[in-house]
Design a protein around this motif. Structure first.
Motif, PDB file in Angstrom:
ATOM      1  N   ALA A  46      76.260 -51.403 105.279  1.00  0.00           N
ATOM      2  CA  ALA A  46      76.163 -52.548 105.976  1.00  0.00           C
ATOM      3  C   ALA A  46      75.188 -52.180 107.271  1.00  0.00           C
ATOM      4  O   ALA A  46      74.343 -52.952 107.495  1.00  0.00           O
ATOM      5  CB  ALA A  46      77.307 -53.116 106.555  1.00  0.00           C
ATOM      6  N   MET A  47      75.539 -51.156 107.886  1.00  0.00           N
ATOM      7  CA  MET A  47      74.659 -50.712 109.124  1.00  0.00           C
ATOM      8  C   MET A  47      73.305 -50.574 108.697  1.00  0.00           C
ATOM      9  O   MET A  47      72.480 -51.076 109.517  1.00  0.00           O
ATOM     10  CB  MET A  47      75.289 -49.552 109.846  1.00  0.00           C
ATOM     11  CG  MET A  47      74.503 -48.793 110.830  1.00  0.00           C
ATOM     12  SD  MET A  47      75.135 -47.384 111.435  1.00  0.00           S
ATOM     13  CE  MET A  47      74.719 -46.574 110.021  1.00  0.00           C
ATOM     14  N   ALA A  48      73.036 -49.806 107.774  1.00  0.00           N
ATOM     15  CA  ALA A  48      71.682 -49.783 107.187  1.00  0.00           C
ATOM     16  C   ALA A  48      70.852 -50.818 106.922  1.00  0.00           C
ATOM     17  O   ALA A  48      69.723 -50.810 107.230  1.00  0.00           O
ATOM     18  CB  ALA A  48      71.572 -48.734 106.013  1.00  0.00           C
ATOM     19  N   LEU A  49      71.821 -51.793 106.392  1.00  0.00           N
ATOM     20  CA  LEU A  49      71.084 -53.048 106.138  1.00  0.00           C
ATOM     21  C   LEU A  49      70.719 -53.839 107.443  1.00  0.00           C
ATOM     22  O   LEU A  49      69.507 -54.404 107.471  1.00  0.00           O
ATOM     23  CB  LEU A  49      72.015 -53.984 105.146  1.00  0.00           C
ATOM     24  CG  LEU A  49      72.457 -53.611 103.890  1.00  0.00           C
ATOM     25  CD1 LEU A  49      73.310 -54.487 103.123  1.00  0.00           C
ATOM     26  CD2 LEU A  49      71.053 -53.733 102.892  1.00  0.00           C
ATOM     27  N   VAL A  50      71.535 -53.956 108.401  1.00  0.00           N
ATOM     28  CA  VAL A  50      71.315 -54.458 109.701  1.00  0.00           C
ATOM     29  C   VAL A  50      70.123 -53.701 110.201  1.00  0.00           C
ATOM     30  O   VAL A  50      69.131 -54.463 110.683  1.00  0.00           O
ATOM     31  CB  VAL A  50      72.391 -54.312 110.684  1.00  0.00           C
ATOM     32  CG1 VAL A  50      72.210 -54.730 111.874  1.00  0.00           C
ATOM     33  CG2 VAL A  50      73.496 -55.093 110.077  1.00  0.00           C
ATOM     34  N   LEU A  51      70.018 -52.502 110.237  1.00  0.00           N
ATOM     35  CA  LEU A  51      68.730 -51.755 110.669  1.00  0.00           C
ATOM     36  C   LEU A  51      67.601 -52.187 110.085  1.00  0.00           C
ATOM     37  O   LEU A  51      66.402 -52.477 110.448  1.00  0.00           O
ATOM     38  CB  LEU A  51      69.011 -50.192 110.341  1.00  0.00           C
ATOM     39  CG  LEU A  51      67.666 -49.249 110.945  1.00  0.00           C
ATOM     40  CD1 LEU A  51      67.442 -49.756 112.285  1.00  0.00           C
ATOM     41  CD2 LEU A  51      68.145 -47.979 110.672  1.00  0.00           C
ATOM     42  N   ALA A  52      67.454 -52.410 108.577  1.00  0.00           N
ATOM     43  CA  ALA A  52      66.292 -52.820 107.918  1.00  0.00           C
ATOM     44  C   ALA A  52      66.026 -54.314 108.294  1.00  0.00           C
ATOM     45  O   ALA A  52      64.784 -54.403 108.697  1.00  0.00           O
ATOM     46  CB  ALA A  52      66.718 -52.830 106.397  1.00  0.00           C
ATOM     47  N   ILE A  53      67.026 -55.139 108.520  1.00  0.00           N
ATOM     48  CA  ILE A  53      66.612 -56.476 108.691  1.00  0.00           C
ATOM     49  C   ILE A  53      65.960 -56.507 109.982  1.00  0.00           C
ATOM     50  O   ILE A  53      65.193 -57.301 110.372  1.00  0.00           O
ATOM     51  CB  ILE A  53      67.808 -57.389 108.644  1.00  0.00           C
ATOM     52  CG1 ILE A  53      68.277 -57.403 107.106  1.00  0.00           C
ATOM     53  CG2 ILE A  53      67.550 -58.752 109.144  1.00  0.00           C
ATOM     54  CD1 ILE A  53      69.561 -58.263 106.952  1.00  0.00           C
ATOM     55  N   SER A  54      66.526 -55.827 111.021  1.00  0.00           N
ATOM     56  CA  SER A  54      66.070 -55.650 112.274  1.00  0.00           C
ATOM     57  C   SER A  54      64.617 -55.491 112.424  1.00  0.00           C
ATOM     58  O   SER A  54      63.937 -55.613 113.652  1.00  0.00           O
ATOM     59  CB  SER A  54      67.165 -54.722 113.172  1.00  0.00           C
ATOM     60  OG  SER A  54      66.779 -53.487 113.066  1.00  0.00           O
ATOM     61  N   LYS A  55      64.077 -55.008 111.520  1.00  0.00           N
ATOM     62  CA  LYS A  55      62.676 -54.553 111.691  1.00  0.00           C
ATOM     63  C   LYS A  55      61.827 -55.587 111.071  1.00  0.00           C
ATOM     64  O   LYS A  55      60.707 -55.428 111.253  1.00  0.00           O
ATOM     65  CB  LYS A  55      62.337 -53.094 110.581  1.00  0.00           C
ATOM     66  CG  LYS A  55      63.079 -51.952 110.987  1.00  0.00           C
ATOM     67  CD  LYS A  55      62.778 -50.877 110.159  1.00  0.00           C
ATOM     68  CE  LYS A  55      63.457 -49.479 110.795  1.00  0.00           C
ATOM     69  NZ  LYS A  55      63.526 -48.351 109.687  1.00  0.00           N
ATOM     70  N   ILE A  56      62.258 -56.736 110.639  1.00  0.00           N
ATOM     71  CA  ILE A  56      61.651 -57.803 110.392  1.00  0.00           C
ATOM     72  C   ILE A  56      60.986 -58.546 111.424  1.00  0.00           C
ATOM     73  O   ILE A  56      62.054 -58.774 112.130  1.00  0.00           O
ATOM     74  CB  ILE A  56      62.532 -58.581 109.090  1.00  0.00           C
ATOM     75  CG1 ILE A  56      62.825 -57.764 107.859  1.00  0.00           C
ATOM     76  CG2 ILE A  56      61.455 -59.732 108.686  1.00  0.00           C
ATOM     77  CD1 ILE A  56      63.623 -58.492 106.889  1.00  0.00           C
ATOM     78  N   PRO A  57      59.977 -58.919 111.548  1.00  0.00           N
ATOM     79  CA  PRO A  57      59.407 -59.803 112.606  1.00  0.00           C
ATOM     80  C   PRO A  57      60.383 -61.071 112.871  1.00  0.00           C
ATOM     81  O   PRO A  57      60.549 -61.733 111.687  1.00  0.00           O
ATOM     82  CB  PRO A  57      57.929 -60.167 112.167  1.00  0.00           C
ATOM     83  CG  PRO A  57      57.376 -58.915 111.225  1.00  0.00           C
ATOM     84  CD  PRO A  57      58.633 -58.612 110.768  1.00  0.00           C
TER      85      PRO A  57
END
Length: 544
Positions: free
Chosen positions: A228-239
Motif C-alpha cells: 500500500a505504501m509503494a502504491l502511494v509512492l507511485a501515485i505521488s509521482k503522477i502530475p
C-alpha cells in the motif's frame, strides 16, 4: 485411567444465557462462534459441557420487542454439540427455553452438573428454575452481565467470579470463565489460543506464547501494508498528485504500527485485546523503525498473556482484565522500545540498508548478478522468507521500494513466468500445459506463486540451471540500471512502483525471455528425442 474413565470423572458444565444487551455487540449476535470458543476452552480445561440453554435474539435485548425473531440453542446429546431447537419470536422462543430450563434444573438436582457458566442470563424469567436449583446445591458459577450476575448471586448461587460485559471478547470471556472454574476445582488449565486442525497445531496453540513467535509469519502478514505504501509512492509521482508525498511519509511511520499489531496478535491471540496492545506499542515504537515495531509487538503479545492470566487469577472483573492486559502491556512494551531499543533498532536497520547501498554503489552489476544467482537456491532452501524478505521490507520501510525487491520480481517471478509460458506454448506433453497455465497467469497477474515453476525445474536439470542463469541475468540488469522495486504486485504495475521504470521493464523482459528460450529449447529437444525413440521402436518391431 482409560479414556472412558477420564470422561466419566470430568467436571460437567452447563452454559446458560442469552445474546444479551451489550453482549449482543460483543459476540452475542454470532452465537455459533461465541459457543464454539467457549466449548473449545471447556475442552482445554478437561471439562465437559452437558447442558445448554442459550437464547439468541436478532436484536439487542436492550431494545427487544415481542415480535423480535430469536433462536434457542440447546445441547444435542447425539452429536455432543449445540443445536438450534426452536425458532420464532422471542416470546415463542422463551416458552421453549422454559422447558429446557426445567430440564437443566432437574439435572442439577440429580447431581449431574458440577458448575454453571452464565452470560446475560435471566434469573427471574427463562433461567428461574436453573438458578433456584443451583442455589440449593451451592454449585460454583461464573459469568458476565453485571445486573443479571448480581441478581443470581442475591438468590444464593455460589458465584466464584463475575464481571460486566463491556470490553470483553468471546475468547477473553471464555478464558476468564474456565480459569476461574479450573482454579476452583484445582485443575490444570492452559487456554487454547486459536483453533487447531492437527495435534501439532493444538500443541502450539495451547503452548507458551514464545512458541508462537514467527518472524516469517509476521513479515508476510504485514506485507500488504508495505505494498500500500509503494502504491502511494507511485501515485505521488503522477502530475497533480504530488500532495500524496505527505501521505507516503505518514505511511512510512505507520509501518512499525502494522508490524507491532500483527506481532502482538500472533503471539497473544486474544482478539481485540492483543490488537489494542499492538497499536499502543506500535505507536510508541515508530522511532525504532520496523525492527522496533516487531520488538514492541512481540513484547506486547507476551505481556498481554501474562497480565491477562494474572488478572484472572486475582479475580479481577473481565472488563478490567481486558483493559489492563490490552492497555498496560502495550504501554510497557512501547515505552521500552521508545526509551531503550528504538535507537539501536533504527541504527541496525540503517546499517543493513547502508550495506546494500554500498554494495550497489561499489559494483551494482556484480551485486545484482550475485543476488540473482542466489535467490532461487535461497527460496528453495527456505532462506528467502527468513533472511531476504526482512531485508526487502527494511529497504521499503525507508524508501518505498527495494533493490532486493526488484531482484525478487525479475529473478523469481519473471523467471517462473518464462518457464511456465514455454510449457504452455511448447510443452513436453499436453498435460504440462494445463499445469503451467494457472502458474503463468498468477505470476503475471499478481506477482507471486513462483513455485509454479518447480515441477519443470525439478524434472530437468537444464531448466533448473536455466532458471538460475536467467535470474542472474535479471539481477545483473537490475544492478546495471540501479533499479529499486518490489514483487507481490501485478507485473504491469511493478515498473510504476520503481525508481527506474524503463530499466525495470528491460530487466523483467530480459529474465523472462531468457528462461522462456531455455525451457522452450529443452522441451523441443525432449519431444524430438521421444519421437526418435518411438520411431526406432516401431522400426525394430517391423524388422522383427
Amino acid at each position: 485411567m482409560n479414556q472412558l474413565e477420564e470422561l466419566l470423572t470430568r467436571k460437567k458444565v452447563a452454559i446458560i444465557g442469552s445474546s444479551g444487551g451489550n453482549l449482543f455487540y460483543l459476540g452475542g449476535k454470532d452465537p455459533a462462534k461465541l459457543l464454539d470458543e467457549l466449548l473449545l476452552q471447556i475442552e482445554a480445561a478437561g471439562m465437559s459441557c452437558i447442558s445448554l440453554q442459550f437464547i439468541a435474539a436478532k436484536a439487542t435485548m436492550d431494545n427487544i420487542k415481542e415480535d423480535t425473531q430469536a433462536e434457542l440453542y440447546s445441547w444435542n446429546d447425539q452429536t455432543n454439540s449445540p443445536a438450534v431447537t426452536a425458532i420464532g419470536t422471542i416470546r415463542e422462543v422463551n416458552k421453549a427455553a422454559s422447558l429446557v430450563d426445567k430440564e437443566i434444573a432437574e439435572k442439577i438436582t440429580q447431581g449431574e452438573i458440577d458448575a454453571l457458566i452464565f452470560m446475560s442470563a435471566d434469573p427471574n424469567g427463562a433461567n428461574f428454575h436453573t438458578v433456584e436449583a443451583a442455589a440449593l446445591k451451592k454449585l460454583p458459577a461464573t459469568g458476565t452481565g453485571g445486573t443479571s450476575m448480581a441478581a443470581i448471586a442475591a438468590k444464593g448461587v455460589n458465584v466464584i467470579s463475575t464481571s460486566g460485559t463491556t470490553g470483553t471478547t468471546n475468547r477473553t470471556r471464555a478464558v476468564t470463565f474456565l480459569t476461574s472454574l479450573s482454579k476452583h476445582f484445582g485443575l490444570s488449565y492452559r487456554p487454547i489460543i486459536g483453533k487447531a486442525a492437527t495435534n501439532e497445531q493444538l500443541e502450539l496453540s495451547s503452548g507458551t506464547p514464545f512458541k508462537r513467535i514467527n518472524l516469517r509469519g509476521m513479515m508476510l502478514s504485514s506485507l500488504p501494508g508495505f505494498i500500500a505504501m509503494a502504491l502511494v509512492l507511485a501515485i505521488s509521482k503522477i502530475p497533480g498528485f504530488s500532495g500524496l508525498s505527505e501521505v507516503f511519509d505518514l505511511m512510512i511511520n505507520a509501518l512499525p504500527v502494522i508490524l507491532a499489531v500483527v506481532a502482538a496478535k500472533q503471539v497473544a491471540e486474544l482478539d481485540e485485546v492483543s490488537i489494542v496492545a499492538g497499536i499502543v506499542a506500535g505507536v510508541l515504537s515508530v522511532k525504532g523503525g520496523i525492527i522496533g515495531g516487531i520488538i514492541a509487538g512481540i513484547g506486547a503479545g507476551l505481556l498481554v498473556q501474562y497480565i491477562f492470566r494474572k488478572c484472572v487469577e486475582w479475580r479481577f472483573p473481565a472488563t478490567t482484565v481486558n483493559i489492563a492486559a490490552g492497555g498496560i502491556s502495550g504501554l510497557i512494551a512501547g515505552l521500552a522500545v521508545y526509551f531503550l531499543i528504538a535507537p539501536i533498532s533504527l541504527w541496525f536497520g540503517g546499517e543493513i540498508r547502508s550495506l546494500i547501498d554500498f554494495l550497489v554503489a561499489t559494483n551494482g552489476i556484480l551485486a545484482g548478478l550475485i543476488a540473482g544467482l542466489l535467490i532461487w537456491p535461497a527460496i528453495i532452501g527456505g532462506v528467502y522468507h527468513a533472511a531476504i524478505l526482512p531485508i526487502v521490507l527494511l529497504e521499503m520501510g525507508k524508501t518505498g521500494n527495494s533493490f532486493l525487491g526488484a531482484v525478487d520480481m525479475v529473478g523469481l517471478v519473471m523467471v517462473s513466468a518464462g518457464i511456465t509460458l514455454a510449457n504452455i506454448i511448447s510443452p513436453r506433453d499436453k498435460g504440462e500445459a494445463a499445469v503451467a497455465a494457472p502458474g503463468f497467469a498468477i505470476n503475471m497477474g499478481f506477482g507471486t506463486f513462483v513455485e509454479a515453476a518447480y515441477p519443470f525445474m525439478f524434472s530437468n536439470k537444464i531448466i533448473f540451471a536455466g532458471a538460475i542463469i536467467s535470474s542472474g541475468l535479471g539481477g545483473l540488469l537490475v544492478g546495471l540500471f540501479d533499479v529499486r522495486g518490489t514483487a507481490y504486485v501485478p507485473s504491469f504495475m511493478a515498473p510504476l512502483l520503481s525508481n527506474h521504470p524503463t530499466g525495470f521493464i528491460i530487466a523483467m523482459v530480459g529474465s523472462l525471455v531468457c528462461s522462456f528460450i531455455i525451457t522452450f529449447s529443452v522441451n523441443k529437444i525432449s519431444r524430438k528425442n521421444v519421437k526418435n525413440k518411438e520411431s526406432n521402436q516401431k522400426s525394430g518391431e517391423l524388422a522383427g
